[in-house]
Enzyme design. Structure first.
Site, mmCIF file in Angstrom:
data_model
loop_
_atom_site.group_PDB
_atom_site.id
_atom_site.type_symbol
_atom_site.label_atom_id
_atom_site.label_comp_id
_atom_site.label_asym_id
_atom_site.label_seq_id
_atom_site.Cartn_x
_atom_site.Cartn_y
_atom_site.Cartn_z
ATOM 1 N N GLU A 1 -1.901 -8.151 1.962
ATOM 2 C CA GLU A 1 -1.845 -8.466 3.253
ATOM 3 C C GLU A 1 -0.718 -9.509 3.411
ATOM 4 O O GLU A 1 -0.276 -10.272 2.449
ATOM 5 C CB GLU A 1 -2.876 -9.258 3.799
ATOM 6 C CG GLU A 1 -3.240 -10.575 3.395
ATOM 7 C CD GLU A 1 -4.010 -11.411 4.028
ATOM 8 O OE1 GLU A 1 -3.649 -12.253 5.052
ATOM 9 O OE2 GLU A 1 -5.443 -11.487 3.760
ATOM 10 N N LYS B 1 -14.400 -12.923 6.015
ATOM 11 C CA LYS B 1 -13.596 -13.623 4.961
ATOM 12 C C LYS B 1 -14.019 -15.049 4.803
ATOM 13 O O LYS B 1 -13.971 -15.946 6.043
ATOM 14 C CB LYS B 1 -11.964 -13.750 5.554
ATOM 15 C CG LYS B 1 -11.052 -14.894 4.811
ATOM 16 C CD LYS B 1 -9.622 -14.596 5.501
ATOM 17 C CE LYS B 1 -8.905 -15.883 5.358
ATOM 18 N NZ LYS B 1 -7.664 -15.845 5.591
#
Length: 212
Positions: free
Chosen positions: A40, A128
């Site tokens: 990412e 997350k």
């Protein structure tokens, strides 16, 4: 993309954030060449959208590419236009719903049980756990897995190779790693050092004996 399947398979998300756009892009390329599949690019990076577009062009249409630090609907739309095919948020925020409306899978940041419930309700495929080290580390992950055994958790924040091994053994589907992996490579530092760190993390997450 099937985000949860990818997380379970690869067990590592590299978080690239930097101030030098060419070094951020080079870091993404280096990680992928070394075998780090899930990468990412944080939207807090300098010229992050241009970097995302460059990474998409360099990696081709089929390689997973994520946009991180997606907070707003505008962030989600911009990441989608730049070529991201999954998004990562630091919190339960507007970006989750907007990304899902665009068909992008979401790894949503959460810390408390209430935030976990809300992230899942908004459509996040995985949670997350952030900041994991400040939340209580592996013991806190174990505590959350009690009431949420079906939630795919990805601890992020302060995850070095030792912590990665422990989190995976405790039931995390993957770990997200920023500075312990990237170092200063995305700010113009050594790509050779990044390669060595990438190999160390890949070896760590490939070791399944501790979490059987």
């Amino acid at each position: 993309m099937e985000l949860v399947d990818a997380l379970r398979t690869h067990r590592l998300v590299a978080i690239v954030r930097g101030t030098d756009p060419s070094s951020v892009l080079d870091s993404v390329r280096t990680l992928v060449r070394e075998g780090v599949t899930l990468v990412e690019v944080s939207l807090t990076s300098t010229d992050a959208l241009d970097v995302l577009a460059g990474a998409r062009a360099a990696l081709g249409p089929d390689a997973p590419l994520g946009a991180g630090t997606v907070l707003s609907a505008d962030d989600a739309r911009a990441a989608h236009r730049a070529g991201a095919d999954f998004v990562v948020t630091p919190a339960v925020c507007e970006g989750i719903r907007a990304a899902r409306q665009l068909g992008l899978p979401v790894l949503a940041g959460a810390m408390t049980p209430s935030e976990v419930v809300e992230a899942v309700r908004l459509g996040a495929e995985a949670v997350k756990l952030f900041p994991a080290s400040d939340a209580g580390g592996p013991a806190y992950l174990r505590a959350l897995l009690g009431p949420f055994p079906e939630v795919p958790f990805v601890p992020v924040g302060g995850v070095d190779t030792a912590a990665a091994r422990t989190y995976l053994a405790c039931g995390a589907v993957a770990v997200g790693v920023g500075s312990p992996l990237i170092g200063d490579a995305a700010d113009g530092g050594s790509s050779d050092a990044l390669r060595l760190r990438a190999r160390a993390f890949l070896e760590t997450v490939a070791t399944k004996g501790d979490d059987q």
